[in-house]
Write a protein that holds these residues in place. Structure first.
Motif, PDB file in Angstrom:
ATOM      1  N   ALA A 342       0.831  -1.204   0.000  1.00  0.00           N
ATOM      2  CA  ALA A 342       0.000   0.000   0.000  1.00  0.00           C
ATOM      3  C   ALA A 342       0.866   1.253   0.000  1.00  0.00           C
ATOM      4  O   ALA A 342       0.525   2.266  -0.632  1.00  0.00           O
ATOM      5  N   SER A 343       1.986   1.192   0.696  1.00  0.00           N
ATOM      6  CA  SER A 343       2.900   2.335   0.736  1.00  0.00           C
ATOM      7  C   SER A 343       3.462   2.636  -0.643  1.00  0.00           C
ATOM      8  O   SER A 343       3.468   3.786  -1.102  1.00  0.00           O
ATOM      9  N   PHE A 345       2.178   1.692  -3.452  1.00  0.00           N
ATOM     10  CA  PHE A 345       1.036   2.080  -4.287  1.00  0.00           C
ATOM     11  C   PHE A 345       0.778   3.584  -4.166  1.00  0.00           C
ATOM     12  O   PHE A 345       0.613   4.295  -5.163  1.00  0.00           O
ATOM     13  N   HIS A 346       0.777   4.081  -2.926  1.00  0.00           N
ATOM     14  CA  HIS A 346       0.558   5.519  -2.735  1.00  0.00           C
ATOM     15  C   HIS A 346       1.735   6.321  -3.293  1.00  0.00           C
ATOM     16  O   HIS A 346       1.544   7.424  -3.820  1.00  0.00           O
ATOM     17  N   THR A 349       0.912   6.490  -7.156  1.00  0.00           N
ATOM     18  CA  THR A 349      -0.178   7.410  -7.505  1.00  0.00           C
ATOM     19  C   THR A 349       0.200   8.845  -7.155  1.00  0.00           C
ATOM     20  O   THR A 349      -0.113   9.787  -7.897  1.00  0.00           O
ATOM     21  N   TRP A 408      -7.710   5.564  -3.962  1.00  0.00           N
ATOM     22  CA  TRP A 408      -7.438   4.138  -3.844  1.00  0.00           C
ATOM     23  C   TRP A 408      -6.252   3.869  -2.913  1.00  0.00           C
ATOM     24  O   TRP A 408      -6.301   2.952  -2.087  1.00  0.00           O
ATOM     25  N   SER A 409      -5.214   4.645  -3.054  1.00  0.00           N
ATOM     26  CA  SER A 409      -4.006   4.371  -2.277  1.00  0.00           C
ATOM     27  C   SER A 409      -4.089   4.913  -0.856  1.00  0.00           C
ATOM     28  O   SER A 409      -3.685   4.242   0.101  1.00  0.00           O
ATOM     29  N   LYS A 410      -4.632   6.134  -0.690  1.00  0.00           N
ATOM     30  CA  LYS A 410      -4.719   6.701   0.659  1.00  0.00           C
ATOM     31  C   LYS A 410      -5.707   5.922   1.521  1.00  0.00           C
ATOM     32  O   LYS A 410      -5.433   5.646   2.695  1.00  0.00           O
ATOM     33  N   GLY A 486      -5.022   4.998 -10.099  1.00  0.00           N
ATOM     34  CA  GLY A 486      -5.497   4.268  -8.926  1.00  0.00           C
ATOM     35  C   GLY A 486      -6.314   3.048  -9.281  1.00  0.00           C
ATOM     36  O   GLY A 486      -6.007   1.923  -8.874  1.00  0.00           O
ATOM     37  N   ALA A 490      -4.645  -0.672  -8.807  1.00  0.00           N
ATOM     38  CA  ALA A 490      -5.073  -1.256  -7.527  1.00  0.00           C
ATOM     39  C   ALA A 490      -5.114  -2.787  -7.540  1.00  0.00           C
ATOM     40  O   ALA A 490      -4.649  -3.424  -6.585  1.00  0.00           O
ATOM     41  N   TYR A 493      -1.273  -3.861  -7.286  1.00  0.00           N
ATOM     42  CA  TYR A 493      -0.500  -3.434  -6.120  1.00  0.00           C
ATOM     43  C   TYR A 493      -1.094  -3.952  -4.812  1.00  0.00           C
ATOM     44  O   TYR A 493      -0.354  -4.396  -3.926  1.00  0.00           O
TER      45      TYR A 493
END
Length: 646
Positions: A342-343, A345-346, A349, A408-410, A486, A490, A493
């Motif tokens: 997730a980190s 991924f953010h 994005t 999506w990432s946050k 995102g 998603a 990731y």
């Protein structure tokens, strides 16, 4: 697979070719030719990077290495220059090259007003890109540290590009010095890795981790777990590069460089290096729970701190800079709970919408003839319709509004923080949710101050004009990324295809199931960040459109709080008192008493004594033959007396 490896190596090396040719041959080449070479190399490199990403995904991203040359061969230590081909390195390479290419193209328009040749600027941009690619493609900690220091050097050159401005040179030195402080911890951490594992090569040290989990380190009579110490030192290094709390002070000042530099630093290079390091070292962090709690605390606190400062800044670029600092806090909080995917991924994005926001701000600055104070703008949306539209898209993505990339990432990070279940992760979730509200507030504060309302300065509005196509086309492409990245990324990731996609590039220990459980948080918990973001937008509308006199009234009513935030929690002033002034006083004493008094004074005193002695000795030379004869006779008598008495 060999084709993919060749594409990958070409993508890494071409920016270096562009930097060297433009930098060393810029005086011989036409300035336009130097730009063509750097942008051409970057364009081909970006195509190769995307091609390697597509090919790697098609082949299942089996980890591979590309040896290029010997790096270090001293005694028993041997390190080679080897490129690592896996999901983490290839995705980072493709992202860095795509954003960097757009920044290069955008710079053609933004730097067109420069009276001096700009081949040096484009060479530095390519060098910066190459250093970041060296970092993300590293196969051991030595190469990673080389790229780490390379981005530090390139940032110094780019932040201080306008070296005739004292503020720019001071900002460049500040960035360089603050990062050197953090890099000392990083270097010690690398040293301890070698002491413990007898190697710095990733595969070898990661495979040996289970065998050294009980190793300890004694210091001042206290025993520490070696893995915790190493992870702590590596994280402090990451704090410097990624501008986390206490080591963040260089980042806002870096806005003194040209706006394309700000976009490159904040979106794709330098500040993302710390997050990449934490993801790469996930096999270490998984076995350092104490350090991970510290990472969560620093990330969450940075997230909130930077957002509070950003909502009162008058400078358009500094407002966006503090949003970068805040978003990096989200990424580190995710690392702390083990949600590395997730980190990253953010991080990906964020690269699109943050580059978009910075380049959009640059378009505004370019249009209003280098004005950066938002309170002197206003009513620009009719003059800059395209810039206005893409800034809306970037702000929606930053605020995490569905369906833009940041949503999506946050939301994945905040859900992971809640699902983790610890008191520290809930602390991070609380601050992260509050920050989502503040982020939306200051994002729309920027939009309303710049593009809406009555212009504070009619001359600024009347002189404004839309940027040329060479600047707006990169904005449109980044806006597309901020819109669709995102939802497109998603599934790979953080979704159903993540195991196949990452293929071991990021390590989750058997007890770490956060990437499976974060999707099952209560519905209200999942909705709160979006509700907070919409509330922040509504409050900004009230403050800066419906009741524009309200912010000034609030600032007067809460004067101490407003000044506290406006002065960035007084970190710079505090560091001046604690570090700068004592250092300057010590340096002054060493200069006056040590250098001038002792080092320069001793030879000066010897010279003075020699001159004085010589001036007295010459008095013996009177020119009188009688005196010379008498002196010789007296000497002869003394000599005979000594000889006879002996």
């Amino acid at each position: 697979m060999q084709t993919d490896l060749h594409l990958f190596a070409t993508a890494i090396l071409l920016p270096l070719v562009g930097a060297v040719v433009a930098g060393l041959g810029g005086r011989l080449l036409d300035d336009a030719m130097a730009k063509i070479i750097t942008i051409g190399c970057m364009g081909v490199a970006a195509l190769c990077g995307v091609g390697a990403l597509y090919g790697g995904w098609s082949a299942g991203f089996a980890p591979q290495t590309v040896p290029l040359a010997d790096w270090v061969n001293a005694g028993g230590f041997h390190a080679t220059w080897t490129l690592r081909f896996d999901t983490l390195s290839v995705t980072m390479t493709a992202m860095v090259l795509c954003v960097s290419l757009l920044v290069h193209c955008y710079s053609l328009g933004y730097m067109s007003h420069e009276t001096m040749p700009t081949y040096r600027f484009f060479s530095y941009l390519s060098l910066f890109t190459f250093a970041m690619l060296m970092l993300v493609s590293s196969n051991d900690l030595i190469q990673l540290f080389f790229g780490w220091e390379g981005v530090g050097l390139a940032s110094y050159l780019l932040i201080g590009y306008w070296y005739d401005r004292p503020s720019a040179t001071a900002a460049a030195i500040k960035a360089f010095v603050v990062n050197r402080v953090a890099d000392l911890f990083f270097l010690v951490g690398i040293g301890l890795v070698y002491v413990l594992f007898h190697t710095v090569q990733y595969d070898q040290i990661f495979a040996t981790v289970p065998q050294v989990l009980g190793a300890s380190y004694s210091l001042f009579g206290t025993t520490f777990n070696m893995m915790e110490v190493i992870c702590f030192l590596l994280f402090v290094g990451a704090m410097g590069k990624s501008a986390q709390l206490f080591l963040h002070t260089w980042l806002p000042d870096a806005m003194e460089g040209p706006t394309p530099v700000s976009a490159l630093i904040h979106a794709a290079t330098m500040v993302t290096a710390g997050v990449f390091l934490m993801a790469r070292m996930s096999p270490f962090l998984e076995f350092a729970p104490g350090t991970r709690m510290f990472v969560i605390f620093i990330g969450a606190t940075t997230c909130f701190f930077a957002a509070t400062v950003g909502m009162v800044q008058p400078d358009i670029k500094r407002t966006i800079a503090y949003s970068t600092c805040s978003q990096l806090g989200y990424m580190f909080a995710a690392v702390g709970v083990g949600a590395y995917q997730a980190s990253v991924f953010h991080l990906t994005t964020h690269a699109f919408f943050k580059a978009l926001l910075f380049l959009g701000a640059g378009s505004v600055i370019h249009a209003v003839h280098d004005e950066q104070n938002m309170f002197r703008m206003g009513g620009l949306w009719k003059k800059l319709p395209l810039t206005y539209a893409v800034m809306w898209i970037g702000s929606l993505a930053l605020a995490g509004v569905f369906p833009f990339a940041g949503y999506w990432s946050k939301d994945a990070i905040l859900n992971a923080l809640w699902a983790s279940g610890s008191s520290m992760s809930h602390y991070a979730w609380t601050l992260g949710t509050i920050t989502a509200f503040i982020t939306a507030f200051y994002s729309w504060r920027l939009l309303f101050l710049v593009f809406h309302g009555a212009p504070a300065d009619e001359h600024v509005r009347d002189a404004a004009h839309e940027s040329p196509a060479v600047m707006t086309v990169p904005l449109v492409l980044l806006a597309i990324g901020a819109l669709v990245a995102g939802v497109a990324l998603a599934p790979y990731y953080i979704g159903a295809k993540q195991d196949l996609f990452w293929n071991g590039a990021i390590f989750n220990a058997p007890g770490n199931s956060i990437m499976e459980t974060f999707e099952h948080v209560p519905a209200l918990i999942g909705l709160l960040p979006s509700i907070a973001g919409l509330a922040g937008i509504a409050l900004a509308y009230v403050f800066y459109v419906a009741s524009p006199a309200l912010p000034a009234s609030m600032a007067r009513s809460f004067g101490p709080v407003y000044r506290f935030l406006l002065n960035k929690w007084y970190f710079d002033e505090l560091y001046t008192v604690i570090f700068v002034r004592p250092y300057a006083a010590i340096a002054r004493v060493l200069w006056k008493e040590g250098d001038e008094g002792a080092v320069e004074g001793l030879p000066r005193d010897l010279v003075r004594a020699t001159v004085t002695g010589a001036s007295e000795a010459v008095k013996l030379q009177t020119g009188s033959i009688a005196i010379y004869a008498f002196t010789m006779l007296a000497g002869l008598v003394v000599l005979l007396t000594v000889a006879l008495c002996g």
